[in-house]
Design a protein around this motif. Structure first.
Motif, mmCIF file in Angstrom:
data_model
loop_
_atom_site.group_PDB
_atom_site.id
_atom_site.type_symbol
_atom_site.label_atom_id
_atom_site.label_comp_id
_atom_site.label_asym_id
_atom_site.label_seq_id
_atom_site.Cartn_x
_atom_site.Cartn_y
_atom_site.Cartn_z
ATOM 1 N N MET A 1 1.478 -14.577 -11.123
ATOM 2 C CA MET A 1 1.089 -13.421 -10.352
ATOM 3 C C MET A 1 2.338 -12.831 -9.706
ATOM 4 S SD MET A 1 -1.863 -13.110 -7.436
ATOM 5 C CE MET A 1 -3.024 -13.846 -8.542
ATOM 6 N N ARG A 2 2.430 -11.502 -9.700
ATOM 7 C CA ARG A 2 3.539 -10.794 -9.048
ATOM 8 C C ARG A 2 2.974 -9.888 -7.971
ATOM 9 N NH1 ARG A 2 8.334 -12.807 -9.642
ATOM 10 N NH2 ARG A 2 9.327 -10.859 -9.144
ATOM 11 N N TYR A 3 3.677 -9.834 -6.874
ATOM 12 C CA TYR A 3 3.339 -8.916 -5.789
ATOM 13 C C TYR A 3 4.408 -7.837 -5.788
ATOM 14 C CZ TYR A 3 0.419 -12.781 -4.359
ATOM 15 O OH TYR A 3 -0.517 -13.786 -4.341
ATOM 16 N N VAL A 4 3.998 -6.595 -5.959
ATOM 17 C CA VAL A 4 4.921 -5.470 -5.985
ATOM 18 C C VAL A 4 4.672 -4.650 -4.737
ATOM 19 C CG1 VAL A 4 5.687 -3.438 -7.245
ATOM 20 C CG2 VAL A 4 4.946 -5.478 -8.501
ATOM 21 N N LEU A 5 5.672 -4.605 -3.879
ATOM 22 C CA LEU A 5 5.582 -3.863 -2.625
ATOM 23 C C LEU A 5 6.423 -2.608 -2.738
ATOM 24 C CD1 LEU A 5 5.548 -7.064 -1.991
ATOM 25 C CD2 LEU A 5 5.749 -6.317 0.362
ATOM 26 N N GLU A 6 5.957 -1.528 -2.137
ATOM 27 C CA GLU A 6 6.730 -0.290 -2.072
ATOM 28 C C GLU A 6 6.706 0.227 -0.650
ATOM 29 O OE1 GLU A 6 6.339 1.535 -6.548
ATOM 30 O OE2 GLU A 6 5.071 2.370 -4.983
ATOM 31 N N LYS A 7 7.871 0.614 -0.171
ATOM 32 C CA LYS A 7 8.017 1.198 1.164
ATOM 33 C C LYS A 7 8.818 2.480 1.002
ATOM 34 C CE LYS A 7 8.150 1.154 5.746
ATOM 35 N NZ LYS A 7 7.035 1.737 6.438
ATOM 36 N N SER A 8 8.299 3.584 1.573
ATOM 37 C CA SER A 8 8.950 4.891 1.417
ATOM 38 C C SER A 8 9.565 5.371 2.718
ATOM 39 C CB SER A 8 7.942 5.923 0.913
ATOM 40 O OG SER A 8 7.505 5.574 -0.385
ATOM 41 N N PHE A 9 10.620 6.152 2.575
ATOM 42 C CA PHE A 9 11.379 6.702 3.695
ATOM 43 C C PHE A 9 11.745 8.144 3.363
ATOM 44 C CE2 PHE A 9 12.121 2.236 3.143
ATOM 45 C CZ PHE A 9 11.984 1.706 4.415
ATOM 46 N N ALA A 10 11.879 8.974 4.386
ATOM 47 C CA ALA A 10 12.247 10.379 4.188
ATOM 48 C C ALA A 10 13.549 10.677 4.916
ATOM 49 C CB ALA A 10 11.138 11.291 4.695
ATOM 50 N N PHE A 11 14.333 11.579 4.331
ATOM 51 C CA PHE A 11 15.549 12.043 4.995
ATOM 52 C C PHE A 11 15.915 13.427 4.462
ATOM 53 C CE2 PHE A 11 16.987 9.543 1.354
ATOM 54 C CZ PHE A 11 17.986 10.322 0.786
ATOM 55 N N GLU A 12 16.682 14.121 5.249
ATOM 56 C CA GLU A 12 17.198 15.449 4.904
ATOM 57 C C GLU A 12 18.690 15.317 4.666
ATOM 58 O OE1 GLU A 12 14.945 17.941 4.805
ATOM 59 O OE2 GLU A 12 13.384 16.638 5.636
ATOM 60 N N ALA A 13 19.177 15.932 3.593
ATOM 61 C CA ALA A 13 20.608 15.863 3.311
ATOM 62 C C ALA A 13 21.027 17.055 2.466
ATOM 63 C CB ALA A 13 20.945 14.566 2.583
ATOM 64 N N VAL A 38 9.901 -3.783 -4.271
ATOM 65 C CA VAL A 38 10.245 -5.197 -4.230
ATOM 66 C C VAL A 38 9.195 -5.956 -5.037
ATOM 67 C CG1 VAL A 38 10.552 -7.201 -2.714
ATOM 68 C CG2 VAL A 38 11.328 -4.942 -1.970
ATOM 69 N N SER A 39 9.621 -6.920 -5.827
ATOM 70 C CA SER A 39 8.710 -7.724 -6.633
ATOM 71 C C SER A 39 8.957 -9.200 -6.336
ATOM 72 C CB SER A 39 8.937 -7.429 -8.118
ATOM 73 O OG SER A 39 8.095 -8.228 -8.914
ATOM 74 N N LEU A 40 7.908 -9.878 -5.906
ATOM 75 C CA LEU A 40 8.002 -11.301 -5.560
ATOM 76 C C LEU A 40 6.828 -12.044 -6.172
ATOM 77 C CD1 LEU A 40 8.934 -10.624 -1.857
ATOM 78 C CD2 LEU A 40 10.481 -11.586 -3.555
ATOM 79 N N ASP A 41 7.013 -13.331 -6.391
ATOM 80 C CA ASP A 41 5.964 -14.093 -7.067
ATOM 81 C C ASP A 41 5.148 -14.995 -6.155
ATOM 82 O OD1 ASP A 41 7.840 -16.034 -6.529
ATOM 83 O OD2 ASP A 41 8.188 -16.578 -8.616
ATOM 84 N N ARG A 42 5.340 -14.892 -4.859
ATOM 85 C CA ARG A 42 4.549 -15.725 -3.957
ATOM 86 C C ARG A 42 4.408 -15.056 -2.592
ATOM 87 N NH1 ARG A 42 7.360 -17.991 0.007
ATOM 88 N NH2 ARG A 42 9.605 -18.058 -0.154
ATOM 89 N N VAL A 43 3.420 -15.520 -1.850
ATOM 90 C CA VAL A 43 3.267 -15.120 -0.455
ATOM 91 C C VAL A 43 3.606 -16.328 0.412
ATOM 92 C CG1 VAL A 43 1.545 -13.324 -0.901
ATOM 93 C CG2 VAL A 43 0.790 -15.658 -0.412
ATOM 94 N N GLY A 47 3.069 -19.587 8.922
ATOM 95 C CA GLY A 47 4.041 -18.963 9.806
ATOM 96 C C GLY A 47 3.692 -17.520 10.115
ATOM 97 N N PRO A 48 4.620 -16.795 10.749
ATOM 98 C CA PRO A 48 4.334 -15.432 11.211
ATOM 99 C C PRO A 48 4.132 -14.416 10.086
ATOM 100 C CG PRO A 48 6.636 -15.992 11.590
ATOM 101 C CD PRO A 48 5.953 -17.247 11.125
ATOM 102 N N LYS A 49 4.532 -14.762 8.876
ATOM 103 C CA LYS A 49 4.358 -13.852 7.735
ATOM 104 C C LYS A 49 3.342 -14.410 6.731
ATOM 105 C CE LYS A 49 9.050 -12.179 8.374
ATOM 106 N NZ LYS A 49 8.780 -11.163 9.319
ATOM 107 N N LYS A 50 2.423 -15.213 7.238
ATOM 108 C CA LYS A 50 1.403 -15.833 6.393
ATOM 109 C C LYS A 50 0.681 -14.780 5.565
ATOM 110 C CE LYS A 50 -2.635 -18.846 6.506
ATOM 111 N NZ LYS A 50 -3.532 -19.636 7.368
ATOM 112 N N ASN A 51 0.543 -15.065 4.271
ATOM 113 C CA ASN A 51 -0.130 -14.210 3.290
ATOM 114 C C ASN A 51 0.607 -12.909 2.999
ATOM 115 O OD1 ASN A 51 -2.152 -16.103 2.855
ATOM 116 N ND2 ASN A 51 -3.432 -15.282 4.483
ATOM 117 N N MET A 52 1.871 -12.830 3.380
ATOM 118 C CA MET A 52 2.720 -11.685 3.038
ATOM 119 C C MET A 52 3.760 -12.139 2.024
ATOM 120 S SD MET A 52 3.860 -9.963 6.610
ATOM 121 C CE MET A 52 2.718 -9.287 7.769
ATOM 122 N N ALA A 53 4.002 -11.326 1.005
ATOM 123 C CA ALA A 53 5.133 -11.584 0.121
ATOM 124 C C ALA A 53 6.418 -11.233 0.870
ATOM 125 C CB ALA A 53 5.018 -10.779 -1.157
#
Length: 123
Positions: A1-13, A38-43, A47-53
């Motif tokens: 199983m793979r967990y694929v996370l995406e986080k977006s950011f905006a900027f002006e340039a 980001v692609s990770l194979d486990r969560v 701890g404080p990030k339980k169930n998070m990849a």
């Protein structure tokens, strides 16, 4: 199983493409969107990030200072040290920069406009 996370950011340039045979040879700006994949194979099992990849906040902690220093309200020709900061160039530059600090970095997407984007992926 793979967990694929995406986080977006905006900027002006702004940038210009020296020697380009179209409008982009003139100084102009964009409202860019940067998406970090980001692609990770486990969560985390506990701890404080339980169930998070990976915590989205950990991605932001690496990306936001980079955007502030090199991208937001900047002249990309100057901050990226090239006479042709295309979307492809920016995507590769960001990938190389973040690859040092974000484990599992899989892809970078740069949207230069609402209808034009480039994605670079780990091969």
């Amino acid at each position: 199983m793979r967990y694929v996370l995406e986080k977006s950011f905006a900027f002006e340039a702004m940038h210009l493409l020296v020697g380009h045979d179209g409008k982009c040879a003139r100084p102009h700006g964009h409202s860019y969107k940067l998406t970090v994949g980001v692609s990770l194979d486990r969560v985390h099992a506990d701890g404080p990030k339980k169930n998070m990849a990976m915590d989205f906040g950990d991605i932001s902690a690496q990306v936001k200072p980079m955007i502030e220093r090199y991208f937001d309200h900047r002249n990309l020709n100057e901050t990226l040290g090239t006479d042709s900061p295309t979307a492809e160039y920016i995507a590769e530059w960001v990938f190389d920069y973040l690859n040092q600090t974000i484990s599992g970095l899989e892809a970078i997407t740069i949207n230069e406009t609402a209808t034009s984007s480039v994605t670079i992926r780990r091969s």
